[in-house]
Design a protein around this motif. Sequence first.
Motif, PDB file in Angstrom:
ATOM      1  N   TYR B 186      26.403  99.843 -74.542  1.00 38.74           N
ATOM      2  CA  TYR B 186      25.469 100.869 -75.019  1.00 38.74           C
ATOM      3  C   TYR B 186      25.717 102.255 -74.476  1.00 38.74           C
ATOM      4  CZ  TYR B 186      22.299  98.543 -78.163  1.00 38.74           C
ATOM      5  OH  TYR B 186      21.763  97.952 -79.267  1.00 38.74           O
ATOM      6  N   THR B 187      26.619 102.424 -73.493  1.00 41.22           N
ATOM      7  CA  THR B 187      26.692 103.758 -72.888  1.00 41.22           C
ATOM      8  C   THR B 187      27.153 104.816 -73.875  1.00 41.22           C
ATOM      9  OG1 THR B 187      28.802 104.407 -71.998  1.00 41.22           O
ATOM     10  CG2 THR B 187      27.960 102.615 -71.059  1.00 41.22           C
ATOM     11  N   LEU B 188      27.953 104.444 -74.865  1.00 39.72           N
ATOM     12  CA  LEU B 188      28.420 105.443 -75.829  1.00 39.72           C
ATOM     13  C   LEU B 188      27.459 105.626 -76.985  1.00 39.72           C
ATOM     14  CD1 LEU B 188      32.202 104.622 -76.021  1.00 39.72           C
ATOM     15  CD2 LEU B 188      31.166 106.655 -75.082  1.00 39.72           C
ATOM     16  N   ASN B 189      26.346 104.887 -76.923  1.00 42.16           N
ATOM     17  CA  ASN B 189      25.369 104.944 -77.993  1.00 42.16           C
ATOM     18  C   ASN B 189      25.988 104.627 -79.357  1.00 42.16           C
ATOM     19  OD1 ASN B 189      22.858 105.175 -78.879  1.00 42.16           O
ATOM     20  ND2 ASN B 189      22.518 107.222 -78.012  1.00 42.16           N
ATOM     21  N   PRO B 190      26.565 103.448 -79.491  1.00 39.36           N
ATOM     22  CA  PRO B 190      27.267 103.097 -80.724  1.00 39.36           C
ATOM     23  C   PRO B 190      26.291 102.779 -81.850  1.00 39.36           C
ATOM     24  CG  PRO B 190      27.183 101.216 -79.282  1.00 39.36           C
ATOM     25  CD  PRO B 190      26.516 102.327 -78.540  1.00 39.36           C
ATOM     26  N   SER B 191      26.790 102.814 -83.063  1.00 39.98           N
ATOM     27  CA  SER B 191      25.895 102.486 -84.167  1.00 39.98           C
ATOM     28  C   SER B 191      26.059 101.039 -84.607  1.00 39.98           C
ATOM     29  CB  SER B 191      26.156 103.417 -85.352  1.00 39.98           C
ATOM     30  OG  SER B 191      27.518 103.421 -85.665  1.00 39.98           O
ATOM     31  N   PHE B 192      27.097 100.354 -84.067  1.00 38.53           N
ATOM     32  CA  PHE B 192      27.321  98.969 -84.462  1.00 38.53           C
ATOM     33  C   PHE B 192      27.790  98.172 -83.247  1.00 38.53           C
ATOM     34  CE2 PHE B 192      30.596  95.924 -86.260  1.00 38.53           C
ATOM     35  CZ  PHE B 192      29.663  94.972 -86.627  1.00 38.53           C
ATOM     36  N   ILE B 193      27.149  97.025 -83.030  1.00 32.41           N
ATOM     37  CA  ILE B 193      27.530  96.188 -81.879  1.00 32.41           C
ATOM     38  C   ILE B 193      27.717  94.749 -82.338  1.00 32.41           C
ATOM     39  CG2 ILE B 193      26.654  95.151 -79.744  1.00 32.41           C
ATOM     40  CD1 ILE B 193      25.704  97.731 -78.854  1.00 32.41           C
ATOM     41  N   VAL B 194      28.783  94.139 -81.859  1.00 35.72           N
ATOM     42  CA  VAL B 194      28.999  92.720 -82.078  1.00 35.72           C
ATOM     43  C   VAL B 194      28.689  92.011 -80.770  1.00 35.72           C
ATOM     44  CG1 VAL B 194      30.715  90.952 -82.550  1.00 35.72           C
ATOM     45  CG2 VAL B 194      30.797  93.095 -83.796  1.00 35.72           C
ATOM     46  N   ALA B 195      27.818  91.011 -80.808  1.00 31.18           N
ATOM     47  CA  ALA B 195      27.536  90.218 -79.605  1.00 31.18           C
ATOM     48  C   ALA B 195      27.968  88.783 -79.896  1.00 31.18           C
ATOM     49  CB  ALA B 195      26.058  90.284 -79.265  1.00 31.18           C
ATOM     50  N   ASP B 196      29.008  88.357 -79.217  1.00 31.60           N
ATOM     51  CA  ASP B 196      29.570  87.032 -79.481  1.00 31.60           C
ATOM     52  C   ASP B 196      29.024  86.036 -78.463  1.00 31.60           C
ATOM     53  OD1 ASP B 196      31.036  84.908 -80.226  1.00 31.60           O
ATOM     54  OD2 ASP B 196      33.000  85.804 -79.900  1.00 31.60           O
TER      55      ASP B 196
END
Lengths: 316, 351
Positions: B186-196
Amino acid sequence: MVLLEVNNLKTYFYTRAGIVKAVDDVSFKLEKEQTLGLAGESGCGKTTTCLSIMRMIQPPGKIEGNITYKSKDLGKLSKKEMKDIRGSKISMIFQGAMNALNPVHRVGNQIFEVIKIHEPDVSKEEGYNRVFDVLTSVGIDPERARDYPHQLSGGMQQRALIALSLVSNPDIIMADEPVTALDVIVQSQVLKSVKSLKDRLGLSMIIITHDLSVIAEICDKTAIMYAGKLVEFGENRDIFKEPLHPYTAALLSAFPSLTGPRMELKEIKGAPPDLLTPPSGCRFHPRCPKVMDICKKKNPAYTDSRKDGYVACHLY
Amino acid sequence: MNQDVIIEVTNLVKHFPLKKSLTQTLREQFFYRGKEPIDLKVHAVDKVSFKISAGETFGLVGESGCGKTTVGLLLLKLIEPTSGVINFRNEDISQLSEGEIKTKRKEMQIIFQNPYESLSPRFSVLDTIAEPLRLLKIYNSEDEVVERVKETLKSVGLPQTEDFLDRYPHELSGGMRQRVGVARAYTLNPSFIVADEPVSMLDVSIRVGVLRIMKDLVKKFQTAFLFITHDLALARYMCDRIGVMYLGRIVELGKTEDVINNPLHPYTKALISAVPDPDPEATRTEEIPIVGEIPSGLILPQGCRFNPRCIYAEEKCKETDPDLLEADPTHLVACIRFKEVNNLVKEGEVE
């Protein structure tokens, strides 16, 4: 009839860093044709308890307390006498089917070897017939006895391991996380065959698991362990319906369910303690939502809570 | 078209071809039955389509080997797709080169399964979380970087003291490690995250904390979140919509509650009835409607991939590999007989 009685079992590891109290003052009973579920998080002493019963604890570990199997004190038996019980009267299904079978021996031969160790006089023909029978009883085609473990699927490997523990007709089977590594569909198939074997052969079992739903599925009694202590013991139904110990309650409410209303899960603050330096008093007190002053000082004794059940908590 | 959609994939395909020599060996040993197969490849992901909007959690569930992790890796372009379109913020990224994708990467992050292996043992908490900030030179001064790290730590419920920032992974508990993993994503404040499978290595008592943090962050930062898991109950807790995968294909897709309470595909039905319930009084009413075991992704069954194990299979199931059909606008199912199948079940109950 009480088959196995564990009284004040203490398994301590005397390491250089200090004494690790892996199992501390655990007592429970296992009756004939009963299935006991031993639940708790990793490192709480579930597996160590079972290894202690089998007397398979290596130095620097030391076992204290009484383990009585059919009015024999297992702690007082000689090594040879214990060898006759281990594997033939009390057997164990180890965790991780993929690793517990020897990859360079055929499955059938591995099972035959167990017979051969306990009954050296058995003929090859009779022995292999028993191998085929036991494979059939766990739902594996006897022809697969010639296969190597890698030729079997995960579920079949787990079944083969169950067959391995069944072949000597034991009174008690201890299964360490028997379905953890399996996919849900295979898991439910294996659980189902364990259940039917249990009913058919009248097995008494101890099932170690971290998954409470597995216990709900096949066990009669539940023992909940936390940081080396047994915190609650009782009838399955009682524990799931009305958990008394705050840890049991917290554990149950941390499990998401597939049926029923979508509930908010509750978190248990903090992390399990290091067993080298466990907290004073009740070991759960730093994380307990209902902590009182006495909890920090005094270790709670077992209180009889309901029929055939007890709980170690100052609340009761 | 839709402003909210962050990532949309259409007909995503990933095949892993076998090496030639191995192909030859396999042919000779196992598959040579008069007819020679044309080419051997593992069909890891086949014609997968779905989209995830901002602030939405989409779950991919299925058994091991069904291709759910491969989908996650494809979306992040950590592996190259064989074909298909990946629209990330209205731009097709499936054909971008390694260099071009790097600029997109700060928008997309991953949370790994095993916090015991995914954190570098030589990086302190500060370094782990600050690494992307420093690499991309987001801030000019180190003070700003530390400030941002502290902010991220706060949002995942970890202490922000100097002492904590200097800790190394071995000094952290499993739950803390995974929180650091979430913070790093989250530090880059992304707009899409994959949690495997982000919590499968954690104990039950600490799992809930990590889940809740992810849930809060998704809503707070309006992230598009892809949650990959084998645990349906977890998916139910976390996800707004789920897709059930079987042998590389999505067989059912819809709102979480619809799929779980009213599964339409025979495989979903089997999967749901196989999940044990943490209630000793709940008795299993019906048999698990499934036969046999998962076939290999190498030689797929003819027609519908599920037909050899399906108790409702008919001749026509062996002819077509069905695409997703609409049961209702938000509930898709890849079964040509889903109407009959679900009617059949109802008739059975009446009798």
